[in-house]
Design an enzyme around this catalytic site. Structure first.
Site, short mmCIF file in Angstrom:
data_model
loop_
_atom_site.label_atom_id
_atom_site.label_comp_id
_atom_site.label_asym_id
_atom_site.label_seq_id
_atom_site.Cartn_x
_atom_site.Cartn_y
_atom_site.Cartn_z
N GLN B 126 7.79 -11.03 -23.53
CA GLN B 126 8.74 -12.08 -23.90
C GLN B 126 9.43 -12.65 -22.68
O GLN B 126 9.93 -11.89 -21.85
CB GLN B 126 9.78 -11.46 -24.84
CG GLN B 126 10.91 -12.40 -25.23
CD GLN B 126 11.89 -11.75 -26.20
OE1 GLN B 126 11.83 -11.95 -27.40
NE2 GLN B 126 12.79 -10.95 -25.67
N GLY B 127 9.45 -13.97 -22.57
CA GLY B 127 10.18 -14.64 -21.48
C GLY B 127 11.37 -15.40 -22.03
O GLY B 127 11.30 -16.60 -22.25
N GLU B 244 12.78 -10.59 -37.74
CA GLU B 244 12.83 -9.16 -37.53
C GLU B 244 14.01 -8.59 -38.27
O GLU B 244 15.07 -8.42 -37.70
CB GLU B 244 13.03 -8.88 -36.03
CG GLU B 244 11.82 -8.87 -35.22
CD GLU B 244 11.15 -7.52 -35.24
OE1 GLU B 244 11.55 -6.66 -34.48
OE2 GLU B 244 10.25 -7.33 -36.07
N GLU B 385 28.16 -7.37 -30.08
CA GLU B 385 29.26 -8.32 -30.21
C GLU B 385 28.75 -9.65 -30.78
O GLU B 385 29.41 -10.26 -31.63
CB GLU B 385 29.93 -8.54 -28.84
CG GLU B 385 30.77 -7.35 -28.36
CD GLU B 385 29.95 -6.12 -27.98
OE1 GLU B 385 28.78 -6.28 -27.55
OE2 GLU B 385 30.46 -4.99 -28.13
#
Lengths: 382, 398
Positions: B126-127, B244, B385
């Protein structure tokens, strides 16, 4: 594996919610609070008319639904902070009668519960035992009858019950006796509880009991343990409704209350607190569902695996008790000074949630139960 | 409402368990269970074994070559796989880029990439994150300038997990200097062998190599490797993140780690008695076990809602918060169970088969490092958070 509710169940919950919103709003409840023990005969009869007192009763006695329906109804009782002895009568005593009572007792008592003619309380816990189930109250056989001696402490709803279900030691373990509070030799010390409800300490001195005072045949130890676990599951459901309502009222308050020229609900410190309150209330409902499911008559746990049932019920009571404390405390905190006032509902939610934690074993008591269960597990290799 | 698994679900569980028992190499499961270093081949090898059975992409529908399992079956598969010590599913391909391709990819992209994810031919990374774009991901600066049939990509990505194993990277790039920052991002698929890409390891807190910096220097990416529309990449990235739902809770892994914690507490001696007999330590385990139970039944409620065709929405943020806190506390208690043995740093003991001194390090040496490593769980995938922001904005209406 399916943890959703069907249309009928959701409709039943909605009908209880709507009825209470219309007929038992916060001002009506306040008037009930001003009554001697918080209970209203008018509301109780309305419950009977609506069928709420039949939820979970056996079908031959006109019962509606089962443990799941009762759980959903109890969530609404919590949401509206109902002061009536609903949990004691319908969730605690009625299933004990249905499960342990003779056919004659069932046929006598259960229809009277359904029609609103009988409020019940379970007189089981004793002062020395704290949360343990040790019973010292004793029924000694003398000829055709027994003499009951002993004392029960802080019997929830004992002050308003028409009939007490009293556990006592007998020759064959424990028995449950049906005791009218007005019987000679029975003394009740009735009092209000912190949450506006009521309870009683009950003393028995040579109370004469006959065969028809006995709820059921044989040792009632297992039936009583199961009854208390169902009572715990019921308390968890009530707490879930109360937590959801406490969260909702807190969110509304922080949206309307302005300080520094802005609604305080815009402040991230408060938003994150409310997110945590939401997470705990959500997970508390999962644990309430688990407890009810484990106690449901058809579950594996009810059939054989009492250890699993005990452990998950204790886990639920621990989690719900802890969440109830957190949500209650933070709901008051986020209301600021108004959280301390009797005027708003939030302080009443806080008190009920706190007392739920303190009933049938607080979170520390049930943590110990789960912790001790770990010692009984088979060990795996590292 | 029914807590019990159906007979069909129970027989599915038995089938999965049987397959894993017969096919999962013991040396691989021993590494997973002991938190030893895994090679690329350990992970891809298990992926290939699963592929031979049609199970390498547990979440995929049948039309794309997946097993078409229900949400409950996927959950059972995860529980059985993690309990047995199977290497995790290679998430970046199977669970992350694949759902985006299924929903937004062209037919040609679906036909080329999806079978190669299934077979394990392509390992994806993943980038997303950049040095200046973490929680505020939409502020990313890596640019892609269109030049004919290619984009020329320049910039720096970071926190790239296992990119040193990867064949392909899905990458967020800025394709416009106009409009809101969210509306000038595109979603590119980049071959890691393309000229101009360099992958540099970042040493982590536990001394291990897990994540990388990826530098992109005039990297030419064919326009055909853009997913969907230009400047709509943020929509696809958000879809990926919210897709997800349940896996983010890491339920199966935490159930396994709880058993492992108890086993360690029973093995470790405290003044001559098993530590698990110490009430205070055991109470800490019990409290954690109950938190995990609450997470488990919340996950099962979400699965049930999905099975009923309802979208559980932002509740995945709650699962992320609880799941990560539980993972952290589990690793913390496992370390604390060691007592003074938490101190030694013996990195060589993380290699499978290592035998040496200090005595016993082959089973305990990984635990302190894992404690440090697991602090990542409340930071990655949207910090806890950020998850609380999502809950308060999307669920509470604040």
């Amino acid at each position: 594996m399916h943890l959703e509710f069907d249309e009928e169940q959701l409709a039943l919950q909605e009908s209880v919610r709507r009825f209470l919103a219309e007929r038992y709003d916060f001002e009506t409840r306040r008037r009930c609070l001003a009554q001697p023990f918080g209970s209203s005969q008018e509301i109780w009869h309305a419950f009977a008319e609506q069928g709420f007192l039949s939820i979970g009763l056996p079908e031959p006695q006109g019962g509606i639904g089962g443990a799941t329906e009762l759980m959903l109804a109890l969530e609404e009782m919590g949401r509206s902070l109902v002061l009536e002895p609903y949990l004691s009568t319908v969730a605690l005593c009625a299933p004990l009668i249905a499960g342990h009572g003779t056919e004659a007792r069932q046929a006598d008592l259960l229809p009277r519960i359904a029609t609103g003619g009988l409020k019940l309380a379970l007189a089981h816990a004793e002062a020395e035992a704290r949360y343990a189930s040790t019973v010292r109250t004793e029924a000694r056989r003398t000829g055709d009858s027994c003499l009951l001696n002993g004392a029960k402490a802080t019997v929830p709803d004992g002050a308003v019950a028409d009939l007490l279900l009293v556990s006592a030691r007998t020759g064959n373990g424990l028995s449950v006796f049906l005791v009218d509070p007005n019987t000679p030799g029975v003394r009740l010390v009735r009092y209000r509880t912190q949450d506006g409800r009521s309870a009683a300490d009950v003393f028995f001195k040579d109370v004469k009991l006959h065969a028809d005072h006995v709820l059921g045949d044989g040792d009632a130890t297992v039936a009583l343990e199961y009854a208390v676990q169902r009572g715990i599951a019921a308390l968890c459901a009530e707490a879930v409704g109360a937590m959801e309502a406490a969260n909702a009222t807190t969110i509304e308050y922080t949206k309307s209350r302005k300080q520094f020229g802005t609604p305080i609900g815009r402040f991230q410190a408060l938003q994150h607190r409310m997110a945590d309150m939401f997470v705990q209330a959500t997970q508390a409902r999962s644990m309430s569902i688990l407890a009810t499911g484990r106690c449901a008559a058809h579950s594996h746990a009810a059939k054989g695996d009492a250890e699993l049932r005990r452990r998950d019920v204790s886990a639920a009571k621990y989690y719900v008790g802890k969440a109830a404390r957190f949500v209650g405390q933070q709901a008051v905190q986020l209301h600021g000074g108004m959280g301390m006032a009797d005027e708003l509902a939030v302080s009443h939610y806080f008190k009920r949630l706190t007392m739920i934690d303190m009933t049938f074993g607080d979170s520390l008591h049930h943590l110990a139960a789960v912790s001790d269960a770990i010692l009984r597990e088979p060990r795996e290799a590292v | 409402m029914d807590l019990e698994y159906t007979p069909a679900e129970e027989s599915f569980r038995a089938e999965v368990r049987q397959f894993i028992r017969a096919n999962l190499p013991r040396e691989v499961s021993a590494k997973v269970l002991g938190h030893k270093r895994l090679t690329r081949e350990d992970i891809i090898g298990w992926h290939r074994i699963l592929h031979s059975r049609g199970w390498s992409a547990p979440t995929w529908p049948k039309e794309f070559g997946g097993p078409g399992w229900t949400a409950v079956e996927q959950h059972i598969f995860d529980e059985e796989s993690t309990a047995a010590g199977a290497p995790p599913v290679i998430a970046f391909g199977v669970r992350m880029v694949a759902p985006v391709l299924m929903k937004y990819g062209s037919a040609a992209q679906q036909q080329f990439y999806l079978p190669r994810i299934l077979s394990g031919e392509h390992w994806w990374c993943q980038g997303y994150s950049e040095p200046g774009a973490g929680s505020d991901l939409a502020s990313l600066k890596t640019t892609a300038v269109r030049r004919g049939d290619v984009y020329v990509v320049n910039g720096q990505k970071t926190w790239n997990t296992l990119g040193h194993f990867a064949d392909w990277m899905f990458c967020l790039v800025r394709t416009s200097t106009e409009g809101r920052s969210q509306e000038s991002i595109s979603f590119l698929l980049i071959d890691m062998k393309t000229k101009g890409i360099s992958v540099r390891p970042i040493a982590l807190i536990d001394g291990e190599h897990e994540v990388n910096e990826v530098w992109l220097d005039d990297v030419e990416v064919p326009v055909a490797q853009r997913v969907g529309e230009e400047n709509q990449g943020w929509t696809y990235a958000k879809y990926l993140l919210t897709h997800e739902r349940v896996n983010i809770a890491r339920l199966g892994e935490s159930k396994r780690e709880l058993r492992s914690l108890k086993a360690i507490a029973a093995r470790v001696s405290s003044d001559g008695r098993p530590l698990i007999e110490d009430v205070r330590f055991r109470d800490a385990i019990a409290a954690l076990e109950i938190e995990l139970r609450a997470l488990e039944y919340t996950v099962l409620r979400v699965l049930s809602a999905e099975a009923s065709g309802r979208d559980p929405g932002a509740i995945s943020s709650a699962l992320k918060i609880s799941g990560s806190e539980i993972q952290q506390t589990l690793s913390e208690l496992k370390m604390r169970a060691l007592g003074p043995r938490a101190l030694p740093h013996v990195p060589e003991a993380l290699d499978a088969g290592w035998q040496g001194e200090p005595d016993g390090a082959e089973w305990w040496a990984a635990l302190s490092g894992r404690y440090f490593n697991m602090r990542k769980t409340s930071i990655y995938s949207g910090s806890n958070e950020i998850q609380r922001n999502i809950i308060s904005h999307r669920l509470l209406g604040l």
